[in-house]
Design an enzyme around this catalytic site. Structure first.
Site, PDB file in Angstrom:
ATOM      1  CB  CYS A  33     -71.322  48.754   6.761  1.00 20.76           C
ATOM      2  SG  CYS A  33     -71.386  47.279   5.735  1.00 20.76           S
ATOM      3  CB  CYS A  83     -70.477  50.457   3.369  1.00 19.39           C
ATOM      4  SG  CYS A  83     -72.243  50.076   3.197  1.00 19.39           S
ATOM      5  CG  ASP A 137     -63.816  35.517   2.186  1.00 25.47           C
ATOM      6  OD1 ASP A 137     -65.049  35.567   2.368  1.00 25.47           O
ATOM      7  OD2 ASP A 137     -62.989  35.478   3.129  1.00 25.47           O
ATOM      8  CG  HIS A 175     -71.736  38.721   2.169  1.00 25.10           C
ATOM      9  ND1 HIS A 175     -72.250  39.331   3.300  1.00 25.10           N
ATOM     10  CD2 HIS A 175     -71.191  37.559   2.594  1.00 25.10           C
ATOM     11  CE1 HIS A 175     -72.001  38.577   4.361  1.00 25.10           C
ATOM     12  NE2 HIS A 175     -71.372  37.479   3.958  1.00 25.10           N
ATOM     13  CG  HIS A 205     -69.782  33.332   1.076  1.00 25.37           C
ATOM     14  ND1 HIS A 205     -68.580  33.512   1.724  1.00 25.37           N
ATOM     15  CD2 HIS A 205     -70.738  33.796   1.929  1.00 25.37           C
ATOM     16  CE1 HIS A 205     -68.789  34.058   2.910  1.00 25.37           C
ATOM     17  NE2 HIS A 205     -70.089  34.233   3.067  1.00 25.37           N
TER      18      HIS A 205
HETATM   19  P1  5GP Z   1     -70.304  35.766   6.367  1.00 23.61           P
HETATM   20  O1  5GP Z   1     -69.665  35.007   7.507  1.00 23.61           O
HETATM   21  O2  5GP Z   1     -70.959  37.029   6.845  1.00 23.61           O
HETATM   22  O3  5GP Z   1     -71.185  34.944   5.493  1.00 23.61           O
HETATM   23  O4  5GP Z   1     -69.101  36.161   5.411  1.00 23.61           O
HETATM   24  C1  5GP Z   1     -68.265  37.239   5.653  1.00 23.61           C
HETATM   25  C2  5GP Z   1     -67.004  36.994   4.862  1.00 23.61           C
HETATM   26  O5  5GP Z   1     -66.313  38.212   4.771  1.00 23.61           O
HETATM   27  C3  5GP Z   1     -66.048  35.975   5.503  1.00 23.61           C
HETATM   28  O6  5GP Z   1     -65.833  34.898   4.611  1.00 23.61           O
HETATM   29  C4  5GP Z   1     -64.782  36.787   5.762  1.00 23.61           C
HETATM   30  O7  5GP Z   1     -63.607  36.055   5.498  1.00 23.61           O
HETATM   31  C5  5GP Z   1     -64.940  37.951   4.793  1.00 23.61           C
HETATM   32  N1  5GP Z   1     -64.319  39.176   5.252  1.00 23.61           N
HETATM   33  C6  5GP Z   1     -64.449  39.764   6.472  1.00 23.61           C
HETATM   34  N2  5GP Z   1     -63.750  40.902   6.537  1.00 23.61           N
HETATM   35  C7  5GP Z   1     -63.166  41.054   5.306  1.00 23.61           C
HETATM   36  C8  5GP Z   1     -62.302  42.055   4.761  1.00 23.61           C
HETATM   37  O8  5GP Z   1     -61.924  43.052   5.409  1.00 23.61           O
HETATM   38  N3  5GP Z   1     -61.903  41.875   3.470  1.00 23.61           N
HETATM   39  C9  5GP Z   1     -62.288  40.797   2.728  1.00 23.61           C
HETATM   40  N4  5GP Z   1     -61.820  40.695   1.476  1.00 23.61           N
HETATM   41  N5  5GP Z   1     -63.104  39.834   3.221  1.00 23.61           N
HETATM   42  C10 5GP Z   1     -63.520  39.963   4.496  1.00 23.61           C
HETATM   43 ZN    ZN Z   2     -72.755  48.036   4.138  1.00 24.28          ZN
END
Ligand code: 5GP
Ligand code: ZN
Length: 112
Positions: free
Chosen positions: A3, A6, A29, A98, A100
């Site tokens: 993950c 994680c 992000d 998570h 946002h």
């Molecule tokens: P989801 O689409 O699952 O709601 O949000 C996942 C978020 O994680 C996205 O906004 C994406 O930009 C962010 N994200 C994905 N990989 C990484 C990473 O390696 N580092 C950081 N800081 N954010 C990440």
């Molecule tokens: Zn995790």
């Protein structure tokens, strides 16, 4: 452990920290969708809001409080949005719960 969040919590993958305590880690992000775009995650792996158990309700509340506390620290008095994309239809791309925190511009409604 595969993950990505994680690994970020464990500092195996670098991130820009915004807030941390014994339960929660918050970081910028990597692909911000607003001037302020912060992710608030539990240190414990929970797949999504859908997977949160009843005995995790205090943790869920704490995540919300942390989002609001960061918003206060970032002076988002004009408003902001807290989002928990959940599952495929919800647009979740990382399967570790998570929130946002989005702010610093006028956000539109409804989201896409
Ligand atoms: P989801 O689409 O699952 O709601 O949000 C996942 C978020 O994680 C996205 O906004 C994406 O930009 C962010 N994200 C994905 N990989 C990484 C990473 O390696 N580092 C950081 N800081 N954010 C990440
Ligand atoms: Zn995790």
């Amino acid at each position: 452990m595969s993950c990505i969040f994680c690994k970020i919590v464990d500092k195996q993958i670098p991130s820009t920290p915004v807030y941390e305590d014994e339960l929660v880690y918050a970081f910028a992000d990597i692909n911000p969708k607003a001037p302020v775009h912060i992710l608030v995650v539990p240190r414990e792996h929970i797949g999504s809001l859908h997977d949160a158990a009843k005995d995790e309700h205090a943790l869920l509340g704490h995540l919300l409080w942390v989002a609001a506390e960061i918003a206060r620290q970032k002076n988002l008095a004009n408003g902001y949005r807290v989002v928990a994309n959940t599952g495929n239809d919800g647009g979740q791309t990382v399967d570790h719960l998570h929130l946002h925190l989005l702010g610093g511009r006028q956000l539109t409604w409804p989201p896409g």
